[in-house]
Design a protein around this motif. Sequence first.
Motif, short mmCIF file in Angstrom:
data_model
loop_
_atom_site.label_atom_id
_atom_site.label_comp_id
_atom_site.label_asym_id
_atom_site.label_seq_id
_atom_site.Cartn_x
_atom_site.Cartn_y
_atom_site.Cartn_z
N MET A 227 0.86 -1.10 0.05
CA MET A 227 0.21 -0.16 -0.12
C MET A 227 0.90 1.09 0.06
O MET A 227 1.80 1.42 1.00
CB MET A 227 -0.78 -0.03 1.28
CG MET A 227 -1.97 1.34 1.43
SD MET A 227 -2.98 1.31 2.74
CE MET A 227 -1.75 1.48 4.11
N VAL A 228 0.79 2.07 -0.96
CA VAL A 228 1.51 3.05 -1.23
C VAL A 228 0.88 4.35 -0.42
O VAL A 228 -0.35 4.62 -0.58
CB VAL A 228 1.62 3.56 -2.38
CG1 VAL A 228 2.41 4.97 -2.75
CG2 VAL A 228 2.12 2.60 -3.45
N THR A 229 1.73 5.08 0.53
CA THR A 229 0.89 6.16 1.31
C THR A 229 1.00 7.45 0.43
O THR A 229 1.70 7.64 -0.43
CB THR A 229 1.89 6.19 2.71
OG1 THR A 229 3.03 6.79 2.26
CG2 THR A 229 1.75 5.05 3.42
N LEU A 230 0.46 8.36 1.01
CA LEU A 230 0.42 9.77 0.46
C LEU A 230 1.98 10.31 0.49
O LEU A 230 2.11 11.10 -0.47
CB LEU A 230 -0.58 10.68 1.24
CG LEU A 230 -1.96 10.47 0.92
CD1 LEU A 230 -2.95 11.29 1.67
CD2 LEU A 230 -2.43 9.95 -0.43
N TYR A 231 2.66 10.01 1.51
CA TYR A 231 4.00 10.39 1.35
C TYR A 231 4.88 9.84 0.31
O TYR A 231 5.48 10.57 -0.15
CB TYR A 231 4.59 10.37 2.89
CG TYR A 231 3.76 11.28 4.04
CD1 TYR A 231 4.00 12.42 4.21
CD2 TYR A 231 2.78 10.72 4.92
CE1 TYR A 231 3.46 13.38 5.18
CE2 TYR A 231 2.18 11.57 5.76
CZ TYR A 231 2.40 12.56 5.98
OH TYR A 231 1.75 13.61 6.90
N GLU A 232 4.48 8.48 0.43
CA GLU A 232 5.43 7.92 -0.53
C GLU A 232 5.11 8.47 -2.09
O GLU A 232 5.91 8.36 -2.96
CB GLU A 232 5.05 6.55 -0.37
CG GLU A 232 5.70 5.62 0.74
CD GLU A 232 5.46 4.33 1.05
OE1 GLU A 232 6.07 3.40 1.88
OE2 GLU A 232 4.20 3.82 0.42
N ALA A 233 3.72 8.69 -2.40
CA ALA A 233 3.39 9.12 -3.61
C ALA A 233 4.05 10.38 -3.86
O ALA A 233 4.44 10.65 -5.30
CB ALA A 233 1.91 9.34 -3.69
N LEU A 234 4.35 11.25 -3.02
CA LEU A 234 5.16 12.34 -3.39
C LEU A 234 6.65 12.19 -3.16
O LEU A 234 7.63 13.07 -3.49
CB LEU A 234 4.90 13.42 -2.40
CG LEU A 234 3.18 14.10 -2.63
CD1 LEU A 234 2.95 15.14 -1.73
CD2 LEU A 234 3.06 14.43 -3.99
N VAL B 152 -6.02 14.71 10.01
CA VAL B 152 -6.89 13.50 9.82
C VAL B 152 -6.10 12.24 9.47
O VAL B 152 -6.34 11.12 10.08
CB VAL B 152 -8.22 14.11 8.92
CG1 VAL B 152 -8.99 12.65 9.13
CG2 VAL B 152 -8.63 15.11 10.08
N TYR B 153 -5.55 12.50 8.17
CA TYR B 153 -4.99 11.47 7.41
C TYR B 153 -3.90 10.89 8.39
O TYR B 153 -3.65 9.52 8.35
CB TYR B 153 -4.15 12.07 6.31
CG TYR B 153 -3.46 11.08 5.36
CD1 TYR B 153 -4.06 9.79 4.73
CD2 TYR B 153 -2.18 10.75 5.71
CE1 TYR B 153 -3.32 8.91 4.24
CE2 TYR B 153 -1.28 9.99 5.12
CZ TYR B 153 -1.93 8.92 4.21
OH TYR B 153 -1.21 7.87 3.60
N ASP B 154 -2.96 11.59 8.92
CA ASP B 154 -1.94 11.02 9.76
C ASP B 154 -2.51 10.16 11.07
O ASP B 154 -2.14 9.28 11.36
CB ASP B 154 -1.17 12.07 10.45
CG ASP B 154 -0.16 12.65 9.53
OD1 ASP B 154 -0.05 12.19 8.44
OD2 ASP B 154 0.11 13.80 9.74
N ALA B 155 -3.87 10.66 11.61
CA ALA B 155 -4.14 9.87 12.65
C ALA B 155 -4.88 8.55 12.24
O ALA B 155 -4.58 7.55 12.67
CB ALA B 155 -5.43 10.87 13.36
N VAL B 156 -5.39 8.70 11.04
CA VAL B 156 -6.10 7.39 10.44
C VAL B 156 -4.99 6.46 10.00
O VAL B 156 -4.94 5.26 10.12
CB VAL B 156 -6.88 7.78 9.29
CG1 VAL B 156 -7.54 6.59 8.52
CG2 VAL B 156 -8.36 8.57 9.77
N PHE B 157 -4.15 7.21 9.58
CA PHE B 157 -2.94 6.23 8.86
C PHE B 157 -2.35 5.51 10.16
O PHE B 157 -2.06 4.37 10.09
CB PHE B 157 -1.79 7.16 8.19
CG PHE B 157 -0.78 6.40 7.81
CD1 PHE B 157 -0.58 5.61 6.81
CD2 PHE B 157 0.67 6.57 8.55
CE1 PHE B 157 0.35 4.68 6.44
CE2 PHE B 157 1.78 5.99 8.09
CZ PHE B 157 1.69 4.82 6.91
N ALA B 158 -1.92 6.24 11.22
CA ALA B 158 -1.18 5.72 12.50
C ALA B 158 -2.01 4.74 13.04
O ALA B 158 -1.38 3.47 13.44
CB ALA B 158 -0.98 6.81 13.38
N GLN B 159 -3.56 4.66 12.89
CA GLN B 159 -4.43 3.66 13.56
C GLN B 159 -4.36 2.74 12.83
O GLN B 159 -4.34 1.42 13.21
CB GLN B 159 -5.87 4.32 13.61
CG GLN B 159 -6.76 3.26 14.40
CD GLN B 159 -8.11 3.72 14.45
OE1 GLN B 159 -8.25 4.92 13.68
NE2 GLN B 159 -8.87 3.13 15.18
#
Length: 202
Positions: free
Chosen positions: A1-8, A64-71
């Motif tokens: 799964m590619v994260t948004l950070y990895e996409a950039l 919000v993304y960071d919180a959901v991603f961490a969870q």
Amino acid sequence: MVTLYEALGVREDASDDEIKRAYRKAAMRAHPDRNKGREAAAHDAFQEIKQAYAILSDGEQRRVYDAVFAQEMSRLRDDEERQARERAECEAQAQRERYEKFVAIAMRYAERGYKRDVVFGVLLGRGCDEALAARIAHGVAALSASRASAPPAGNMSKGRREPDASAESAAPTAPPQTAEAEPASHAGLFSTLWHGMFGIRP
């Protein structure tokens, strides 16, 4: 799964300026005009980059993304650890069952009078690892030797008639059996072997 950070192509703790610079580079690299012959794939990648930047460049959406991603990452780690434990338990159980099977085979052959080398060969023929087969065969042989040297129970009883040695030697000897079933009379020996030689419970 590619994260948004990895996409950039940035770290999760990247600053807003770093995200903006990474977006420009990634967008130029994935722009369909720069990818002749693979426009469709480039278009999809370009859209992913735009979406990633739209979220990460907005402070509230990024939180919000960071919180959901961490969870989600925590849940995935828990799942992976649980699966790893289950695999380890299954492997350990399979090893115990194989070990117990080889010990039982070795005991049957030892009780029929076969020596260590024969027991060792039988275990190898059943697919037992060489080092494990050697340990089991040695342990069974040592236990059989200790039993043979121990005085039979009940020999000190008064008035008991000793068996006739000549009649005993004249009795025909039954050929070794090949059946896999363990005699019930060997249950005590089996338990002794497990506890004393191999350290596991039957």
